[in-house]
Scaffold this motif. Structure first.
Motif, PDB file in Angstrom:
ATOM      1  N   ASN A  97       0.819  -1.202   0.000  1.00 48.40           N
ATOM      2  CA  ASN A  97       0.000   0.000   0.000  1.00 48.40           C
ATOM      3  C   ASN A  97       0.856   1.256   0.000  1.00 48.40           C
ATOM      4  O   ASN A  97       0.671   2.149   0.787  1.00 48.40           O
ATOM      5  N   ARG A  98       1.824   1.298  -0.856  1.00 51.40           N
ATOM      6  CA  ARG A  98       2.621   2.499  -0.942  1.00 51.40           C
ATOM      7  C   ARG A  98       3.000   2.796  -2.383  1.00 51.40           C
ATOM      8  O   ARG A  98       2.930   1.951  -3.252  1.00 51.40           O
ATOM      9  N   LYS A  99       3.394   4.063  -2.577  1.00 56.26           N
ATOM     10  CA  LYS A  99       3.708   4.500  -3.925  1.00 56.26           C
ATOM     11  C   LYS A  99       5.213   4.365  -4.113  1.00 56.26           C
ATOM     12  O   LYS A  99       5.960   5.294  -3.936  1.00 56.26           O
ATOM     13  N   ARG A 104       3.347  -2.139  -9.016  1.00 53.01           N
ATOM     14  CA  ARG A 104       2.437  -2.875  -9.885  1.00 53.01           C
ATOM     15  C   ARG A 104       2.951  -4.283 -10.114  1.00 53.01           C
ATOM     16  O   ARG A 104       2.189  -5.235 -10.134  1.00 53.01           O
ATOM     17  N   ARG A 107       2.432  -6.371  -7.000  1.00 51.09           N
ATOM     18  CA  ARG A 107       1.032  -6.730  -6.865  1.00 51.09           C
ATOM     19  C   ARG A 107       0.715  -7.922  -7.757  1.00 51.09           C
ATOM     20  O   ARG A 107       0.065  -8.878  -7.358  1.00 51.09           O
ATOM     21  N   LEU A 178      -5.983  -4.711   0.782  1.00 52.85           N
ATOM     22  CA  LEU A 178      -5.549  -3.507   0.071  1.00 52.85           C
ATOM     23  C   LEU A 178      -6.729  -2.574  -0.143  1.00 52.85           C
ATOM     24  O   LEU A 178      -6.637  -1.375   0.078  1.00 52.85           O
ATOM     25  N   ALA A 179      -7.829  -3.134  -0.591  1.00 52.30           N
ATOM     26  CA  ALA A 179      -9.013  -2.307  -0.821  1.00 52.30           C
ATOM     27  C   ALA A 179      -9.447  -1.632   0.471  1.00 52.30           C
ATOM     28  O   ALA A 179      -9.773  -0.451   0.489  1.00 52.30           O
ATOM     29  N   GLN A 182      -7.018   1.154   1.478  1.00 46.13           N
ATOM     30  CA  GLN A 182      -7.159   2.352   0.667  1.00 46.13           C
ATOM     31  C   GLN A 182      -8.374   3.164   1.080  1.00 46.13           C
ATOM     32  O   GLN A 182      -8.476   4.331   0.751  1.00 46.13           O
TER      33      GLN A 182
ATOM     34  N   LEU C   6     -13.139   1.916  -5.613  1.00 51.24           N
ATOM     35  CA  LEU C   6     -12.118   1.518  -4.656  1.00 51.24           C
ATOM     36  C   LEU C   6     -11.136   0.580  -5.323  1.00 51.24           C
ATOM     37  O   LEU C   6      -9.935   0.711  -5.210  1.00 51.24           O
ATOM     38  N   ARG C   9      -8.711   2.211  -7.499  1.00 53.22           N
ATOM     39  CA  ARG C   9      -7.666   2.990  -6.850  1.00 53.22           C
ATOM     40  C   ARG C   9      -6.526   2.132  -6.366  1.00 53.22           C
ATOM     41  O   ARG C   9      -5.508   2.640  -5.984  1.00 53.22           O
ATOM     42  N   ILE C  10      -6.698   0.848  -6.325  1.00 54.91           N
ATOM     43  CA  ILE C  10      -5.660   0.003  -5.755  1.00 54.91           C
ATOM     44  C   ILE C  10      -4.352   0.176  -6.498  1.00 54.91           C
ATOM     45  O   ILE C  10      -3.296  -0.005  -5.942  1.00 54.91           O
ATOM     46  N   THR C  11      -4.418   0.586  -7.737  1.00 56.72           N
ATOM     47  CA  THR C  11      -3.190   0.751  -8.485  1.00 56.72           C
ATOM     48  C   THR C  11      -2.320   1.856  -7.929  1.00 56.72           C
ATOM     49  O   THR C  11      -1.111   1.775  -7.964  1.00 56.72           O
ATOM     50  N   TRP C  12      -2.906   2.909  -7.427  1.00 58.24           N
ATOM     51  CA  TRP C  12      -2.118   4.042  -7.001  1.00 58.24           C
ATOM     52  C   TRP C  12      -2.378   4.439  -5.569  1.00 58.24           C
ATOM     53  O   TRP C  12      -3.177   5.300  -5.286  1.00 58.24           O
ATOM     54  N   PRO C  13      -1.688   3.815  -4.642  1.00 60.04           N
ATOM     55  CA  PRO C  13      -1.894   4.185  -3.247  1.00 60.04           C
ATOM     56  C   PRO C  13      -1.355   5.581  -2.963  1.00 60.04           C
ATOM     57  O   PRO C  13      -0.486   6.068  -3.664  1.00 60.04           O
ATOM     58  N   GLU C  14      -1.878   6.205  -1.957  1.00 57.94           N
ATOM     59  CA  GLU C  14      -1.475   7.579  -1.687  1.00 57.94           C
ATOM     60  C   GLU C  14      -0.452   7.650  -0.581  1.00 57.94           C
ATOM     61  O   GLU C  14      -0.328   6.768   0.236  1.00 57.94           O
ATOM     62  N   GLU C  15       0.238   8.729  -0.580  1.00 55.29           N
ATOM     63  CA  GLU C  15       1.182   8.956   0.520  1.00 55.29           C
ATOM     64  C   GLU C  15       0.962  10.350   1.053  1.00 55.29           C
ATOM     65  O   GLU C  15       0.486  11.212   0.362  1.00 55.29           O
TER      66      GLU C  15
END
Lengths: 295, 371, 295
Positions: A97-99, A104, A107, A178-179, A182, C6, C9-15
């Motif tokens: 869960n991080r950028k 990708r 995952r 993960l969902a 988020q 939701l 969005r899993i592709t791009w988690p936020e920070e």
């Protein structure tokens, strides 16, 4: 008059649309459920007409040592599979869960095993865990562990199946977590930070409770599936070696389709069903007390 | 308790947007400061920088005598009330209130004592065992405030705390907030887009637009002496009427209006007149004639919308979706606040006059107020 | 937030943008990679090893320590696998069954789901509840009676036995009903006022707006059917009617130690599923996330 006709046709249309599906579910869903119940009070070899035997099957079940053995193995398997996959997947989900670069790819790597069929997975592990030539013993040997008998050893076999199935299904749990992760509202974390919470405190007090519903769901779902373990046992160990991986569904399958003892098999199936139901209810009941989110 | 200073603070986001532009502002200890402006003006970003939820691109923020640029939010000893309250959903009200104190490892008796005091002060005693989901909007808002106040922070930050309340509750909570501040005297920064809220609550208000501070002063000062066109158009409801005008040889002419102001240099200007500055003129003393279009009786006064001779001008504070377009050509739509005894009706022609000292003049190019 | 958004969005988690004391960087990259790289390798290892083995000769594979890099790429294993067992036939069977089941589900679940979501008809609630109840019953309970029904209908040992009982999956009805209810009903009402029949509304308005949900259902159903093992094991007897999963089991028993050959066969059976997954990742993930978030 016109209104009544219109409403009447709504009923007709509704049933026309839903009809085929409902019919199929009746024939292949509800009827078998009821028939199964009946069958559990009968003696049948699936060919000749069945004979009604009352509670005999259930009485036998209480004394049957093979049933007990199968139940023990099934519970042991479930008791290992569920905690390992649920806790492990949480950790993995947090890591994912991080950028960061390649997230990708990571995952994907976690999720591809889920797409592989139980048989394909079992096949891969049959080879990987081969006690003589398998890669697993080689790699483990490099870190000073083993060699293990894996599927050939009465001691290791069930644990090997746990490892294999965790590998195969952890991706599913990771996606769910993960969902959920988020979905944590950013403001909640900000408020906690301002209140003085450090990273661990935020995790313990904000994130973990937020994940309550997802965790409950995963525990219930994993338990239900674990109790019905079959494919891997059939393909890899056939219940062996020496019955060490003999589980309930495998037992009842053999009873019905190899030994022609279908009535008793159905009784076992029904007991399994009731056990799953009770376990699910208990889990939800505990969940209601521990999880405090109303969405 | 401590004062708070913004020292040339700028915030630029990754995509290049400048959210806060060289903001310098000093807030005295115990003062109730309001940051007000339209959405996107940078007020919330400024607040979040004080909280530590946004990093500071350049400049410094000082709380007390400590520069807090690199201090993480949890060590700043500030408290914040979020617009959506951000209450911990799985904790009871009591636990919500106690959370911050528990994080700082305060002893149990002290936690209980302070929670009790705050609950008393905010009327939350009966709700301590409930969860946020079981509370009404107003109750949640009070819990959010309680959670912030229980820690006796150096600065108290509020991010549009009243926006989610319905109108009646909002008015009641405004008074409540003011009462609380008088009692506790905590340095407070309150962000809002509602200029009425700003005027009624603040010791001083800082009007912001497009990331920059437009004017700083106490409410009456900002109302009576706006520093520029934007502030003039933003503060006051209904907004100030704006007309295009020209100054030549010390005389301002804007449509029908003409005012002598010898100190002004020649040039194009925008002339502003507040709705209440228009008075019904006895015959002969009228400066202009209002053709009435719409009448809104308010009981003790009446709002009259119509047009007068003149060219309309924009202040820059209008909402994008302007309901009634300004009339083109030689007439400008204006609003006047009049005594109801005039009994105006649509179609009437009302002679109006304006006291010359109540006419505001702004440079047409820069918007700065001209005296 | 809906499960669909939701899942996207899993592709791009936020920070967070928060202020913090200047971090001390020990490494030029995030420390999480130290965990994620070995972990991903662990996830992919069985697959990689399977492919590596499939390119070895049998002699090469039966050594310990195992040869990690094949001396030459023996693609011939694949050709041999294809001639050693009727993979082509099995593939065709699996494809026919899967496509039939997916299409049928899309059609029938849409019709039924729409009826339950939007049409008021007599007995709607009770019927829906009954359908949902069947979801609670584990497969082992119904498999024996379903077998008897299939036999009675003369479908035993045919592809029909695999298709007909799976024409409708109750989960699909549930999923589509949930989704349809999120669409603004005004669109359908406007169409009906304009004179469209219920069927038209469904096919011309609702379904075009439901493509993501339909794609998700299709993908999940595809995976379930393609990978299904227990039911085909019960319902199919002749080798020429096997699905790929069944075929693998006999393939394994007849070539027990020819691992490269076996792995080649396994790779071939996995490829369709992997290709589908890579092409439609989004929908797989969305499907999992929706399963999780609904309950």
């Amino acid at each position: 008059m016109r209104i009544r006709r219109a409403l009447a046709s709504d009923h007709a249309i509704g049933w026309t649309f839903a009809g085929p599906a409902v019919l199929l579910v009746i024939v292949f869903g509800l009827v078998p459920i009821a028939w199964s119940f009946l069958l559990s009070f009968q003696r049948s070899n699936l060919i000749a007409p069945p004979r009604f035997t009352g509670l005999d099957n259930y009485r036998y079940l209480l004394k049957d040592p093979t049933f007990r053995e199968a139940a023990r193995h099934t519970l042991l398997y479930t008791g290992l599979f569920v905690p390992i996959s649920v806790v492990g997947s949480l950790f993995v989900a947090i890591a994912l869960n991080r950028k960061i670069w390649f997230v990708r790819f990571y995952r994907l790597a976690v999720f591809v095993p889920v797409v592989a069929s139980t048989i394909a997975t079992s096949f891969m592990f049959l080879w990987l865990f081969d006690s003589t030539y398998g890669l697993a013993n080689f790699v483990l040997g490099k870190v000073g562990l083993g060699p293990f008998g894996f599927f050939d050893s009465t001691h290791d076999a069930l644990y090997s199946i746990v490892a294999m199935t965790v590998w195969g299904w952890i991706g599913f749990d990771v996606i769910i977590y993960l969902a959920a992760l988020q979905g944590v509202p950013r403001e909640l974390i900000e408020a906690a930070e301002i209140d003085g919470a450090g990273r661990w405190s935020v995790f313990r007090n904000i994130i973990v409770p937020w994940l309550g519903p997802a965790t409950l769901l995963l525990i219930v779902w994993s338990s239900i599936n674990a109790l019905q373990l079959f494919d891997e046992v059939y393909f890899v160990t056939h219940g062996g070696p020496l019955h060490s991986t003999y589980v309930l569904v495998f037992y009842l399958f053999t009873l019905a389709f190899t030994q022609g003892v279908a009535g008793y098999a159905t009784a076992i199936a029904y007991v399994l069903f009731v056990a799953i139901l009770i376990l699910t209810i208990i889990q939800f009941w505990i969940g209601k007390k521990v999880v405090h989110y109303s969405s | 308790m401590a004062g708070l200073t913004f020292d040339h603070v700028t915030k630029t986001f990754a995509q290049g947007t400048v959210a806060v532009n060289d903001l310098s502002l000093q807030i005295a200890e115990g003062e109730f400061m309001i940051l007000v402006g339209p959405s996107g003006c940078g007020k919330t970003t400024a607040l979040r920088m004080v909280a530590g939820l946004e990093s500071i691109t350049s400049g410094r923020i000082v709380i007390g005598d400590r520069v807090i640029n690199d201090v993480s939010p949890r060590d700043r000893d500030i408290a914040m009330v979020f617009q959506n309250y951000a209450l911990y959903p799985h904790m009871t009200v009591a636990k919500n209130l106690a959370f911050g104190l528990r994080q700082r490892k305060a002893p149990k008796e002290e936690i209980d004592r302070r929670v009790g005091e705050i609950a008393d002060m905010l009327g939350l005693e009966g709700l301590l065992k409930r969860r946020p989901a079981e509370l009404s909007g107003g109750q949640r808002q009070r819990v959010a405030m309680g959670r912030a106040l229980v820690r006796e922070p150096k600065a108290f930050l509020l991010d549009e705390p009243l926006s989610n309340l319905d109108a009646k509750l909002r008015v009641a909570m405004r008074a409540e907030l003011k009462r609380l501040h008088q009692r506790l005297e905590i340095t407070t920064i309150h962000v809002t887009h509602d200029q009425v809220e700003a005027m009624t609550l603040g010791d001083r208000i800082a009007v912001m637009n497009e990331g920059a501070l437009q004017q700083l002063g106490d409410p009456q000062e900002v109302y009576d002496r706006p520093a520029n066109l934007f502030v003039a158009g933003f503060i006051g409801s209904p907004p100030m009427n704006m007309l295009r005008g020209v100054v030549s040889r010390g005389r301002i002419e804007a449509g029908d209006l003409a005012v002598e102001r010898p100190s002004l240099p020649d040039g194009e200007v925008v002339v502003g007149v507040r709705p209440e500055a228009f008075l019904i003129a006895p015959d002969g003393a009228a400066s202009t004639e209002l053709t009435v279009e719409i009448v809104e009786p308010l009981g003790d006064e009446v709002l009259v919308h119509g047009s007068i001779g003149g060219e309309p001008a924009r202040s820059g504070a209008e909402l994008d979706e302007e309901l009634l377009p300004l009339e083109r050509g030689s007439r400008a739509r204006i609003t006047a606040r009049l005594d109801p005894s005039a009994r105006p009706s649509p179609g009437d022609r009302l002679p109006l006059r304006v006291a010359p000292e109540r006419v505001y003049v702004f440079d047409a190019r820069t918007g700065t107020a001209l005296t | 937030m809906s499960a669909e958004t939701l899942a996207d969005r899993i592709t791009w988690p936020e920070e967070s943008n928060a202020a913090s004391p200047r971090p001390r960087r020990w490494l030029p990259f995030s420390p999480w990679h130290l965990f994620l790289v070995p972990f991903s390798l662990l996830m992919l290892l069985p697959l990689i090893w399977m492919v590596v083995t499939s390119l070895q000769t049998q002699k090469e594979s039966l050594v310990f320590p195992p040869t990690l890099v094949p001396k030459s790429l023996e693609f011939s294993n694949y050709a041999h696998a294809l001639s050693a067992a009727p993979f082509g036939r099995w593939f065709l069977n699996t494809a026919i069954v899967t496509v039939a089941v997916v299409i049928s589900n899309l059609l029938l679940c849409s019709l039924a789901g729409y009826a339950f979501a939007r049409i008021r008809f007599f007995g709607r609630e009770v019927t829906f509840l009954a359908l949902m109840a069947t979801l609670m019953v584990p497969f082992p309970v119904v498999m024996i009676p379903t077998f008897l029904i299939v036999k009675a209908l003369g479908m035993f040992d045919s592809l029909a036995a695999l298709i007909v009982p799976n024409l409708v999956n109750v989960f699909g009805i549930f999923m589509l009903r949930q989704f349809f209810r999120t669409l603004p009903v005004e669109l359908e009402e406007a169409a009906r006022i304009d004179g469209a029949s219920r069927l038209s509304v469904l096919f011309k308005i609702v379904l075009p707006l439901s493509l993501p949900a339909l794609a998700t259902l299709a993908v999940i159903q595809f995976m379930w059917t393609w990978n299904d093992f227990l039911w085909p094991l019960i319902a199919i007897f002749s080798e020429r009617n096997f699905t790929l999963q069944l075929g693998l089991t006999v393939f394994q028993t007849s070539h027990t130690t020819n691992w490269p050959l076996l792995m080649a066969g396994n790779v071939m059976t996995m490829i369709p599923m992997l290709v589908l997954f890579l092409a439609a990742q989004r929908f797989f993930i969305r499907g999992i996330a929706t399963t999780g978030l609904k309950g």
